[in-house]
Structure formats: structure tokens, C-alpha cells
Design a protein around this motif. Sequence first.
Motif, PDB file in Angstrom:
ATOM      1  N   ARG A   1      50.335   9.907  70.216  1.00 45.41           N
ATOM      2  CA  ARG A   1      51.098   9.540  71.411  1.00 45.41           C
ATOM      3  C   ARG A   1      51.752   8.187  71.171  1.00 45.41           C
ATOM      4  NH1 ARG A   1      47.751   9.445  76.804  1.00 45.41           N
ATOM      5  NH2 ARG A   1      47.348  11.582  76.064  1.00 45.41           N
ATOM      6  N   ASP A   2      53.063   8.159  71.314  1.00 43.63           N
ATOM      7  CA  ASP A   2      53.832   6.920  71.139  1.00 43.63           C
ATOM      8  C   ASP A   2      53.547   6.252  69.798  1.00 43.63           C
ATOM      9  OD1 ASP A   2      54.927   7.246  73.697  1.00 43.63           O
ATOM     10  OD2 ASP A   2      53.253   6.182  74.638  1.00 43.63           O
ATOM     11  N   GLY A   3      53.419   7.057  68.768  1.00 46.11           N
ATOM     12  CA  GLY A   3      53.229   6.536  67.428  1.00 46.11           C
ATOM     13  C   GLY A   3      51.819   6.110  67.094  1.00 46.11           C
ATOM     14  N   ALA A   4      50.898   6.221  68.033  1.00 46.49           N
ATOM     15  CA  ALA A   4      49.499   5.861  67.792  1.00 46.49           C
ATOM     16  C   ALA A   4      48.629   7.114  67.875  1.00 46.49           C
ATOM     17  CB  ALA A   4      49.034   4.827  68.814  1.00 46.49           C
ATOM     18  N   THR A   5      47.416   6.975  67.378  1.00 48.43           N
ATOM     19  CA  THR A   5      46.439   8.069  67.461  1.00 48.43           C
ATOM     20  C   THR A   5      45.487   7.791  68.618  1.00 48.43           C
ATOM     21  OG1 THR A   5      46.538   8.490  65.078  1.00 48.43           O
ATOM     22  CG2 THR A   5      44.590   9.284  66.270  1.00 48.43           C
ATOM     23  N   ILE A   6      45.370   8.742  69.514  1.00 49.30           N
ATOM     24  CA  ILE A   6      44.439   8.641  70.631  1.00 49.30           C
ATOM     25  C   ILE A   6      43.195   9.459  70.283  1.00 49.30           C
ATOM     26  CG2 ILE A   6      44.099   8.868  73.108  1.00 49.30           C
ATOM     27  CD1 ILE A   6      46.424   7.051  72.331  1.00 49.30           C
ATOM     28  N   MET A   7      42.051   8.796  70.251  1.00 49.27           N
ATOM     29  CA  MET A   7      40.791   9.462  69.950  1.00 49.27           C
ATOM     30  C   MET A   7      39.976   9.611  71.226  1.00 49.27           C
ATOM     31  SD  MET A   7      37.815   8.431  67.214  1.00 49.27           S
ATOM     32  CE  MET A   7      37.352   6.924  68.108  1.00 49.27           C
ATOM     33  N   HIS A   8      39.534  10.829  71.504  1.00 49.95           N
ATOM     34  CA  HIS A   8      38.696  11.108  72.661  1.00 49.95           C
ATOM     35  C   HIS A   8      37.312  11.533  72.172  1.00 49.95           C
ATOM     36  CE1 HIS A   8      42.186  11.210  75.449  1.00 49.95           C
ATOM     37  NE2 HIS A   8      42.826  11.727  74.403  1.00 49.95           N
ATOM     38  N   ASP A   9      36.288  10.933  72.728  1.00 50.00           N
ATOM     39  CA  ASP A   9      34.907  11.314  72.451  1.00 50.00           C
ATOM     40  C   ASP A   9      34.281  11.856  73.730  1.00 50.00           C
ATOM     41  OD1 ASP A   9      34.323  10.379  69.649  1.00 50.00           O
ATOM     42  OD2 ASP A   9      35.007   8.485  70.517  1.00 50.00           O
ATOM     43  N   ALA A  10      33.570  12.946  73.608  1.00 52.93           N
ATOM     44  CA  ALA A  10      32.792  13.480  74.724  1.00 52.93           C
ATOM     45  C   ALA A  10      31.444  13.924  74.172  1.00 52.93           C
ATOM     46  CB  ALA A  10      33.513  14.655  75.384  1.00 52.93           C
ATOM     47  N   VAL A  11      30.400  13.297  74.653  1.00 52.19           N
ATOM     48  CA  VAL A  11      29.052  13.611  74.192  1.00 52.19           C
ATOM     49  C   VAL A  11      28.249  14.205  75.344  1.00 52.19           C
ATOM     50  CG1 VAL A  11      26.910  12.707  73.214  1.00 52.19           C
ATOM     51  CG2 VAL A  11      29.109  11.729  72.523  1.00 52.19           C
ATOM     52  N   ASP A  12      27.766  15.430  75.155  1.00 52.05           N
ATOM     53  CA  ASP A  12      26.806  16.027  76.077  1.00 52.05           C
ATOM     54  C   ASP A  12      25.421  15.841  75.477  1.00 52.05           C
ATOM     55  OD1 ASP A  12      28.831  16.842  77.723  1.00 52.05           O
ATOM     56  OD2 ASP A  12      28.789  18.938  77.098  1.00 52.05           O
ATOM     57  N   TYR A  13      24.487  15.313  76.252  1.00 50.94           N
ATOM     58  CA  TYR A  13      23.148  15.122  75.719  1.00 50.94           C
ATOM     59  C   TYR A  13      22.116  15.395  76.808  1.00 50.94           C
ATOM     60  CZ  TYR A  13      23.137  10.502  78.017  1.00 50.94           C
ATOM     61  OH  TYR A  13      23.198   9.483  78.939  1.00 50.94           O
ATOM     62  N   ALA A  14      20.929  15.793  76.354  1.00 56.54           N
ATOM     63  CA  ALA A  14      19.800  16.016  77.251  1.00 56.54           C
ATOM     64  C   ALA A  14      18.538  15.554  76.545  1.00 56.54           C
ATOM     65  CB  ALA A  14      19.686  17.490  77.637  1.00 56.54           C
ATOM     66  N   LEU A  15      17.624  15.008  77.302  1.00 52.44           N
ATOM     67  CA  LEU A  15      16.361  14.518  76.758  1.00 52.44           C
ATOM     68  C   LEU A  15      15.301  15.605  76.842  1.00 52.44           C
ATOM     69  CD1 LEU A  15      16.315  10.975  78.394  1.00 52.44           C
ATOM     70  CD2 LEU A  15      17.216  11.636  76.164  1.00 52.44           C
ATOM     71  N   PRO A  16      14.306  15.555  75.960  1.00 49.54           N
ATOM     72  CA  PRO A  16      13.208  16.520  76.051  1.00 49.54           C
ATOM     73  C   PRO A  16      12.220  16.120  77.149  1.00 49.54           C
ATOM     74  CG  PRO A  16      12.820  15.024  74.235  1.00 49.54           C
ATOM     75  CD  PRO A  16      14.172  14.663  74.800  1.00 49.54           C
ATOM     76  N   LEU A  17      11.258  17.014  77.411  1.00 50.52           N
ATOM     77  CA  LEU A  17      10.132  16.754  78.322  1.00 50.52           C
ATOM     78  C   LEU A  17      10.569  16.469  79.754  1.00 50.52           C
ATOM     79  CD1 LEU A  17       7.891  14.577  75.981  1.00 50.52           C
ATOM     80  CD2 LEU A  17       7.794  17.054  76.357  1.00 50.52           C
ATOM     81  N   TYR A  18      11.580  17.188  80.229  1.00 51.42           N
ATOM     82  CA  TYR A  18      11.964  17.095  81.630  1.00 51.42           C
ATOM     83  C   TYR A  18      10.808  17.637  82.483  1.00 51.42           C
ATOM     84  CZ  TYR A  18      14.660  17.884  85.901  1.00 51.42           C
ATOM     85  OH  TYR A  18      15.114  17.863  87.206  1.00 51.42           O
ATOM     86  N   PRO A  19      10.446  17.048  83.629  1.00 55.60           N
ATOM     87  CA  PRO A  19      11.123  15.980  84.372  1.00 55.60           C
ATOM     88  C   PRO A  19      10.670  14.565  84.007  1.00 55.60           C
ATOM     89  CG  PRO A  19       9.368  16.852  85.707  1.00 55.60           C
ATOM     90  CD  PRO A  19       9.358  17.653  84.423  1.00 55.60           C
ATOM     91  N   PHE A  20       9.696  14.445  83.088  1.00 54.84           N
ATOM     92  CA  PHE A  20       9.189  13.110  82.754  1.00 54.84           C
ATOM     93  C   PHE A  20      10.265  12.249  82.095  1.00 54.84           C
ATOM     94  CE2 PHE A  20       5.712  16.215  82.494  1.00 54.84           C
ATOM     95  CZ  PHE A  20       4.940  15.764  83.554  1.00 54.84           C
ATOM     96  N   SER A  21      11.239  12.896  81.457  1.00 52.66           N
ATOM     97  CA  SER A  21      12.301  12.155  80.781  1.00 52.66           C
ATOM     98  C   SER A  21      13.172  11.375  81.747  1.00 52.66           C
ATOM     99  CB  SER A  21      13.162  13.116  79.964  1.00 52.66           C
ATOM    100  OG  SER A  21      13.707  14.133  80.797  1.00 52.66           O
ATOM    101  N   THR A  22      13.153  11.728  83.028  1.00 45.97           N
ATOM    102  CA  THR A  22      13.990  11.009  83.994  1.00 45.97           C
ATOM    103  C   THR A  22      13.571   9.545  84.120  1.00 45.97           C
ATOM    104  OG1 THR A  22      12.547  11.738  85.805  1.00 45.97           O
ATOM    105  CG2 THR A  22      14.468  13.104  85.311  1.00 45.97           C
ATOM    106  N   ILE A  23      12.338   9.249  83.717  1.00 49.32           N
ATOM    107  CA  ILE A  23      11.849   7.879  83.805  1.00 49.32           C
ATOM    108  C   ILE A  23      12.630   6.948  82.876  1.00 49.32           C
ATOM    109  CG2 ILE A  23       9.832   6.390  83.441  1.00 49.32           C
ATOM    110  CD1 ILE A  23       8.087   8.851  84.090  1.00 49.32           C
ATOM    111  N   VAL A  24      13.005   7.481  81.694  1.00 46.76           N
ATOM    112  CA  VAL A  24      13.683   6.650  80.695  1.00 46.76           C
ATOM    113  C   VAL A  24      15.178   6.957  80.614  1.00 46.76           C
ATOM    114  CG1 VAL A  24      11.585   6.422  79.326  1.00 46.76           C
ATOM    115  CG2 VAL A  24      13.158   8.307  78.846  1.00 46.76           C
TER     116      VAL A  24
END
Length: 456
Positions: free
Chosen positions: A407-430
Motif C-alpha cells: 500500500r502506497d509503496g510500503a508493505t503492510i504486515m498484519h498479525d493475528a494470533v488466536d491462543y488458548a491456555l490449558p487447564l480451563y477454568p483455572f487458567s483464567t487466574i493467569v
Amino acid sequence: MDRFLSMFCPRQTPRPINGYQSQMLIGMTGSTGFIGNALRRHAHARGWVVRPISRDPRPADVENLDAVVHLAGEPIDGRWTPAKKDAIVRSRVDTTHKLVEAMGRATHSPKALIAASAVGFYGDRGIEPLDERSAHGTGFLAAVCVAWEREASRASALGIRTVILRTAVVLGRDGGALPRMAAPFRYGAGGPLGSGRQFVPWIHIDDLCALYLAAIEKGWSGAFNAVAPDYATSARLSQAIGAAIRRPALAWAPSPILRLVLGEFATTLLASQLVLPSRAQAAGFEWVHTRLESAVQSLLAPSRQSRLVRTLRRRQTIHAPIADVFAFFARAENLEAITPPALRFELESQSGNLAAGSSIRYRLRLHGVPFGWITLIAKWQPPHEFVDVQLRGPYALWEHRHTFEVRDGATIMHDAVDYALPLYPFSTIVEGFVRRDVEAIFDFRARIIRQRFGAA
């Protein structure tokens, strides 16, 4: 009578309506089963006509059909007694043989055969990426699938376009594995099978039906993996079920107990299959349900919103050609340069040049705790996009989508990270601490990229 009428009443070529071909006539075995019922509804919604076919078909049953969908098969769950194994073989191999024989004797054979198979074709393969080019595995189910597909492929010699769909665990509300898997969770007794590290390929019932209809319409041929483009372990699947109905997923079922209770059938439940839908992706098929957690939530508790998966998005403008930027990220050794030194990144191995299906192994430390990490390149479309997925590591889910545009002579980089923690619901603490850690990693990454290329 069917042959007599076909001589004087040739079928008209139907016209497409709303993008779909109208008035198609489909024959179907197994039309009253879980998948068959759903597929009939999808076909009827397009204005197609579905004709049930018995397991002992006659030539007249398959006359003048646009396609035959072959779904019939004895369920594989339960203890595999000799009688059960014989029923599994006969209901797949023998019925397919009879169906192809009837198609061969018909005066006007069907134009296409869309035959079910299963990911059991690949056997137990650990974390080996498996696409349609991969060899078959070993074991009872793999042998059944090989013989099953061989009988279906005989239709090709008759000039009938043949498609084989190697189907994963099908998730649906009205049948299949999910309701039975969810039942123990409602009593607090649900959890992963065995180690929980084995990969369980899956697909939502609506996407499976869409694959069957695409196979009929699109002129496909050969084998296709009927799986979602999301690679889940048994532990992650269990966590998704538990979270959907607000129950813990900590009641692990040890492998020895499963083998004692279920016998040989337990080998199927404990098998690991990292199956990639490579041919469907290449054909442009679009899944509606691409994330396990949301798919399970939509089926078990659609009125609730899942809190398992979090998303981090970043955008960066880079003053360098898109080819140069992509090439930088395409080299595994550059991962160390964009990783904070405190994580003590150490590249262990890389499976050659990066491409879809290749993997990278490395080690790092999170707050001083060492972890091994294996990444799969799940999608590779230079210079515009690639996707990497954690196969082994500290997260229950980590999928990073990198996209690049000019775009306009430059490179536009998009990052999208989906992540989930193990041991739900205890993981909500951290959860908050982890979010800050992930953001700090991407802040460091952005600074290194500015230094390397120059950025706005």
C-alpha cells in the motif's frame, strides 16, 4: 421400465439457480443415518432430489442419477469382537463392491460416485503431517479403509467420476460422537483420553455436508481429507467440551484402563492423526466452522459465548518490498532475532525449506521454565500469507496468521494470533499475566523489524 422411459425421455441439463445446480437427482446409501439425514436436508435446501439406495442395490436403483453418495457402514464404536469386526468390513467393503457392480450394469450409469472413507486410513502417526499424498497406515481400521477405497475406486474404470472423502470425527448436535463425548462432562467425569497429546481430526457436520455437495458440483476426483483446518489434541477437545457446558475437563481416562475396557477399539481412540485438508484448501473450499472451540460451543450451548480463545492483532507498516519482508519471515533462523532474549530461544531443527506441512522445532523459557515447541506451517502462500500453528508447547491453542499487502509503496504486515491456555477454568487466574507477556513479545518483535527494515 426405467430403461424404457430413458430412451424416450432424455434428461434435460438443469440450469443453475442462485449459484447452485438445480433439480439434481442424487442416490444415497445410509440416508437415514446421522450424516445421511443432515446431507439430505442440505441437498433439499438446494432443490435437489435424494433417492435412498439400499445396501443391496439393483441397477435400476442407480439409473439416470447425477451422483451417488455412499455413506453406509457399521458404526465402529464398541468392543471389537470377531463378529463386530466382520460387520465393519462387510458393511463397507462388500456393500461398496455391490454398489459399483450395480452402477456398472446400469444402462445409464451415475455421473459421479462420492464415497465415504475415514481418516483411519492413516493409522496412528503421532505428529506427522498427513495430507492426501501420505501413505496408508497399519492396523485394522487402516486395512479396512484401504479395501473400502479400493472398491470405490473401481467406479473410475467405468468412466464414473469418483471422489473419496476421508472423514474425521464429525461434530453435530443430533448424533455422532459429540453428544456421547459430552455426557460424562455433565457429571464432572469428563476429560482427555490417554495422554491427551494425540491429535484428533474433526469437522462440523454442516461443513462435511458442504464438502459432499462441493464434491458433487465441482468436478473433483480422487481422495480428499474431510477435516477442519484446525489441529486439535484430545486435551484441547475435552477442554472445549467442558468449557461449553461449564464443567471441568480434568478426569483423564488412562490408556491401560481404556484398553482393558474397550479392547482393540481403544487403539482408535488413542491414535494420533495430524490430518491436513490440503486438497480441499487448494480447491478453494471455505469452511464455516474453522475453530474447534466455537464449533463445540455452537453445538452444545449456542446461547453462551465461549471465553476460551483470545485474539491479539497487530499492524505494522514496513518500508521494504513485500518479497524482502516475506523472505525474512520465511527463514526459521530469523525467529531468534525477533524473540526477546529473556526467552532464551534455541532453534533445534527445521524440516527443510518452509512450505505448507513443514515444521520447526525450538526451545525457549517462559519465566524461567523451559519448554519445547514444535510449529507446523499450516498455510503458505508467498508473498502474501502464511499461518503457523503450535503442535507442542505451553498453549492449548496457538495459531499465528501473518498477512502482507502493498500500500502506497510500503508493505503492510498484519498479525493475528488466536491462543488458548490449558487447564480451563483455572487458567483464567493467569490470563491477564499471559496477555501482557504476549503483548511484550510482539512489542519487541516490532522494534526489531523497525531496526531491520525501517518502519513508520
